[in-house]
Write a protein that holds these residues in place. Structure first.
Motif, mmCIF file in Angstrom:
data_model
loop_
_atom_site.group_PDB
_atom_site.id
_atom_site.type_symbol
_atom_site.label_atom_id
_atom_site.label_comp_id
_atom_site.label_asym_id
_atom_site.label_seq_id
_atom_site.Cartn_x
_atom_site.Cartn_y
_atom_site.Cartn_z
ATOM 1 N N GLN A 1 -6.969 44.844 -62.408
ATOM 2 C CA GLN A 1 -5.929 43.893 -62.769
ATOM 3 C C GLN A 1 -5.781 43.790 -64.283
ATOM 4 O O GLN A 1 -6.761 43.815 -65.025
ATOM 5 C CB GLN A 1 -6.281 42.510 -62.203
ATOM 6 N N THR A 2 -4.543 43.638 -64.687
ATOM 7 C CA THR A 2 -4.272 43.321 -66.075
ATOM 8 C C THR A 2 -4.306 41.801 -66.247
ATOM 9 O O THR A 2 -4.452 41.053 -65.278
ATOM 10 C CB THR A 2 -2.907 43.864 -66.492
ATOM 11 N N ARG A 3 -4.141 41.355 -67.484
ATOM 12 C CA ARG A 3 -4.135 39.917 -67.737
ATOM 13 C C ARG A 3 -2.972 39.244 -67.020
ATOM 14 O O ARG A 3 -3.126 38.162 -66.419
ATOM 15 C CB ARG A 3 -4.047 39.669 -69.235
ATOM 16 N N ASP A 4 -1.785 39.871 -67.030
ATOM 17 C CA ASP A 4 -0.635 39.320 -66.319
ATOM 18 C C ASP A 4 -0.869 39.264 -64.816
ATOM 19 O O ASP A 4 -0.460 38.311 -64.138
ATOM 20 C CB ASP A 4 0.619 40.135 -66.624
ATOM 21 N N ASP A 5 -1.534 40.290 -64.261
ATOM 22 C CA ASP A 5 -1.854 40.284 -62.830
ATOM 23 C C ASP A 5 -2.755 39.107 -62.477
ATOM 24 O O ASP A 5 -2.560 38.432 -61.463
ATOM 25 C CB ASP A 5 -2.542 41.589 -62.433
ATOM 26 N N ALA B 1 10.781 35.777 -59.475
ATOM 27 C CA ALA B 1 10.730 36.475 -60.758
ATOM 28 C C ALA B 1 9.331 36.853 -61.145
ATOM 29 O O ALA B 1 9.122 37.696 -61.992
ATOM 30 C CB ALA B 1 11.352 35.592 -61.854
ATOM 31 N N SER B 2 8.330 36.234 -60.529
ATOM 32 C CA SER B 2 6.952 36.510 -60.912
ATOM 33 C C SER B 2 6.492 37.922 -60.640
ATOM 34 O O SER B 2 5.634 38.435 -61.343
ATOM 35 C CB SER B 2 6.021 35.518 -60.193
ATOM 36 N N PRO B 3 6.978 38.655 -59.630
ATOM 37 C CA PRO B 3 6.502 40.002 -59.407
ATOM 38 C C PRO B 3 6.838 40.968 -60.508
ATOM 39 O O PRO B 3 6.526 42.146 -60.400
ATOM 40 C CB PRO B 3 7.186 40.410 -58.089
ATOM 41 N N ALA B 4 7.465 40.531 -61.558
ATOM 42 C CA ALA B 4 7.804 41.450 -62.629
ATOM 43 C C ALA B 4 6.605 42.124 -63.220
ATOM 44 O O ALA B 4 6.706 43.136 -63.882
ATOM 45 C CB ALA B 4 8.573 40.701 -63.728
ATOM 46 N N SER B 5 5.416 41.572 -62.937
ATOM 47 C CA SER B 5 4.227 42.204 -63.492
ATOM 48 C C SER B 5 3.917 43.533 -62.853
ATOM 49 O O SER B 5 3.066 44.267 -63.331
ATOM 50 C CB SER B 5 3.019 41.273 -63.336
ATOM 51 N N GLY B 6 4.574 43.871 -61.764
ATOM 52 C CA GLY B 6 4.390 45.184 -61.181
ATOM 53 C C GLY B 6 3.516 45.119 -59.943
ATOM 54 O O GLY B 6 3.150 44.067 -59.432
ATOM 55 N N LEU C 1 -3.067 36.280 -64.111
ATOM 56 C CA LEU C 1 -2.320 35.032 -64.222
ATOM 57 C C LEU C 1 -1.420 34.802 -63.009
ATOM 58 O O LEU C 1 -1.320 33.682 -62.485
ATOM 59 C CB LEU C 1 -1.485 35.047 -65.514
ATOM 60 N N LEU C 2 -0.752 35.871 -62.565
ATOM 61 C CA LEU C 2 0.117 35.730 -61.398
ATOM 62 C C LEU C 2 -0.699 35.413 -60.145
ATOM 63 O O LEU C 2 -0.306 34.578 -59.314
ATOM 64 C CB LEU C 2 0.928 37.007 -61.197
ATOM 65 N N SER C 3 -1.859 36.051 -59.986
ATOM 66 C CA SER C 3 -2.713 35.755 -58.836
ATOM 67 C C SER C 3 -3.183 34.310 -58.861
ATOM 68 O O SER C 3 -3.214 33.626 -57.816
ATOM 69 C CB SER C 3 -3.930 36.702 -58.848
ATOM 70 N N ALA C 4 -3.546 33.838 -60.057
ATOM 71 C CA ALA C 4 -3.965 32.432 -60.166
ATOM 72 C C ALA C 4 -2.821 31.496 -59.827
ATOM 73 O O ALA C 4 -3.024 30.450 -59.156
ATOM 74 C CB ALA C 4 -4.475 32.165 -61.583
ATOM 75 N N LEU C 5 -1.598 31.824 -60.252
ATOM 76 C CA LEU C 5 -0.438 30.988 -59.951
ATOM 77 C C LEU C 5 -0.180 30.934 -58.449
ATOM 78 O O LEU C 5 0.061 29.862 -57.868
ATOM 79 C CB LEU C 5 0.785 31.525 -60.697
ATOM 80 N N LEU C 6 -0.222 32.087 -57.777
ATOM 81 C CA LEU C 6 0.014 32.118 -56.340
ATOM 82 C C LEU C 6 -1.070 31.364 -55.584
ATOM 83 O O LEU C 6 -0.787 30.634 -54.612
ATOM 84 C CB LEU C 6 0.084 33.570 -55.860
ATOM 85 N N THR C 7 -2.311 31.543 -56.007
ATOM 86 C CA THR C 7 -3.406 30.824 -55.337
ATOM 87 C C THR C 7 -3.262 29.313 -55.512
ATOM 88 O O THR C 7 -3.438 28.536 -54.559
ATOM 89 C CB THR C 7 -4.757 31.291 -55.899
ATOM 90 N N THR C 8 -2.939 28.906 -56.743
ATOM 91 C CA THR C 8 -2.759 27.469 -57.001
ATOM 92 C C THR C 8 -1.615 26.896 -56.175
ATOM 93 O O THR C 8 -1.736 25.809 -55.572
ATOM 94 C CB THR C 8 -2.492 27.244 -58.500
ATOM 95 N N ALA C 9 -0.490 27.630 -56.125
ATOM 96 C CA ALA C 9 0.658 27.162 -55.334
ATOM 97 C C ALA C 9 0.295 27.041 -53.861
ATOM 98 O O ALA C 9 0.666 26.058 -53.178
ATOM 99 C CB ALA C 9 1.832 28.114 -55.525
ATOM 100 N N PHE C 10 -0.451 28.020 -53.354
ATOM 101 C CA PHE C 10 -0.826 27.989 -51.933
ATOM 102 C C PHE C 10 -1.741 26.801 -51.644
ATOM 103 O O PHE C 10 -1.545 26.065 -50.658
ATOM 104 C CB PHE C 10 -1.527 29.300 -51.561
ATOM 105 N N VAL C 11 -2.727 26.586 -52.511
ATOM 106 C CA VAL C 11 -3.674 25.485 -52.283
ATOM 107 C C VAL C 11 -2.958 24.140 -52.400
ATOM 108 O O VAL C 11 -3.216 23.204 -51.618
ATOM 109 C CB VAL C 11 -4.851 25.581 -53.273
#
Length: 427
Positions: free
Chosen positions: A31-35, A19-24, A37-47
């Motif tokens: 990047q927008t603020r949502d972009d 559902a996270s790709p909803a940011s487009g 945040l999503l990048s930070a979430l993916l990076t955190t999950a990967f690490v």
């Protein structure tokens, strides 16, 4: 080397993460603020997944000769991923980082299959960075490698090891593609709405410009043009009588000079605020019509003014429209009807104001309903506006124009404007 450790359970958050790709679509350079945040979430999950897999490998296989390679590659993966989050850069730079991360991840998975579930964040990153076809191909390859890794870790055959990775990958891809296409369609709709709004604004500006030009043409016709026409007639009369009746010629010249002075006042008033000069400085409509009647009573034409009803203060637009109507009607009476007398009658009621302009001239056949012939206008179409201008001015205020005339018996023009708010009829 064999790895007899148990199958690591996938994180419970991974199936819900599509559902996270909803940011487009991902645009690293803008990047927008949502972009972010999503990048930070993916990076955190990967690490986090990377650290968990590394810790598990160290606990299970701390004496393995592959540990230095796995440790080094894990550090490279973490550094590249975190660096990409800290400095997004361009889309091309993001794709280069993704290629480096995927290459290192493949090597790590071949060395230690327990690192396979680090692919979940990589799937989302690939979908956000690559074109759809390229992203789907990469996701398929990642899911295949995860299946192979799961089969290597399993003690026996488990259908979930074969089905779970492709299902998660397909779900993530399908949801992302759907949301991306919805965002694209929505953006196209927004673009269409913006373009339509701009076209509508341009159309309204053009219509406003045209309406203002028509209004100015009517104002000039009912003031300056009529004054110039009267001056022309007076000067011609003075020229004819200059030798035979000098006193009459001088009278015509003085009258023409008076009309010229009034026309100059009208011109200045038009430049200032387009209000009739006779209505300047708070003069009411009745006083302005009386002044107009006195000024037009010359050269064989006598104009009388009469007011009926209470002395009501009329809105400026209503007073201006009726005064312009009287000016236009008297100009046509003088030039075309051959009348000896004319009468202006102003009638003020509670909800309506009416102006009657009557003359004893030669009259004319009543115009046909919907006809284009202007009985109050000049025969020369290049001169004046006449009846259409009067009718258009009244229509803008929700008013009406009525004409009664019989050849040889004069004419009566009646202009009526409601004083209560009304919606003007469509032109």
């Amino acid at each position: 080397m064999r790895h007899p450790d148990d199958h690591p359970q996938p994180p419970s958050t991974s199936p819900g993460s599509p559902a996270s790709p909803a940011s487009g679509a991902f645009a690293p350079g803008a990047q927008t603020r949502d972009d972010r945040l999503l990048s930070a979430l993916l990076t955190t999950a990967f690490v986090v997944l990377l650290a968990g897999a590394l810790l598990r490998y160290v606990l299970k296989h701390g004496d393995s000769d592959r540990l230095p390679w796995i440790l080094g590659l894990s550090v490279v993966l973490a550094v590249v991923q975190v660096a990409g989050q800290a400095r997004p850069g361009s889309r091309r730079a993001g794709r280069v980082r993704l290629a480096v991360v995927v290459a290192c991840w493949v090597v790590v998975v071949l060395l230690a299959p327990s690192f396979a579930w680090c692919a979940v964040p990589l799937i989302h990153t690939a979908l956000r960075l690559l074109p759809t076809r390229s992203a789907v191909a990469l996701v398929t390859a990642l899911a295949t490698l995860v299946v192979l890794a799961e089969l290597r870790l399993a003690d026996g055959f488990d259908p979930n090891h074969l089905l779970l990775p492709p299902v998660v990958a397909a779900l993530a891809t399908g949801v992302f593609v759907y949301l991306t296409r919805e965002a694209t369609r929505r953006q196209h709709l927004i673009d269409d709405l913006v373009r339509t709004r701009r076209e509508l604004a341009a159309t309204e500006r053009r219509e406003g410009t045209l309406a203002e030009r028509q209004r100015l043409s009517r104002e000039i016709h009912d003031s300056l043009a009529q004054g110039l026409s009267s001056q022309n007639m007076l000067l011609q009369a003075a020229d004819r009588q200059w030798d035979t009746d000098p006193e009459a010629a001088r009278t015509h010249l003085r009258t023409a000079a008076s009309i010229a002075a009034h026309g100059l006042t009208e011109a200045r008033r038009l430049v200032h605020d387009l209000a009739p000069a006779d209505l300047a400085e708070g003069a009411g409509l009745a006083q302005a019509l009386a002044t107009l009647a006195a000024r037009e009573s010359r050269d064989g034409l006598t104009v009388r003014f009469h007011a009926e009803g209470p002395d009501t203060h009329l809105p400026d637009q209503v007073a201006s429209a009726l005064l312009r109507t009287a000016q236009g009607a008297l100009a046509n009476i003088r030039e075309h009807s051959g009348a000896r007398t004319a009468a202006l009658t102003l009638t003020c009621l509670d909800d309506t104001v009416a102006l009657d302009v009557a003359d004893d001239g030669r009259g004319f056949p009543a115009p046909e309903p919907g006809g284009t012939r202007d009985p109050l206008g000049d025969p020369d179409p290049l001169r004046g506006h006449g009846l259409p201008a009067i009718r258009a001015r009244l229509r803008q205020l929700g008013g009406t124009l009525a004409i009664e005339s019989t050849p040889g018996e004069g004419a009566v023009l009646t202009a009526t404007i409601p004083l209560t708010p009304a919606t003007p009829p469509a032109p």
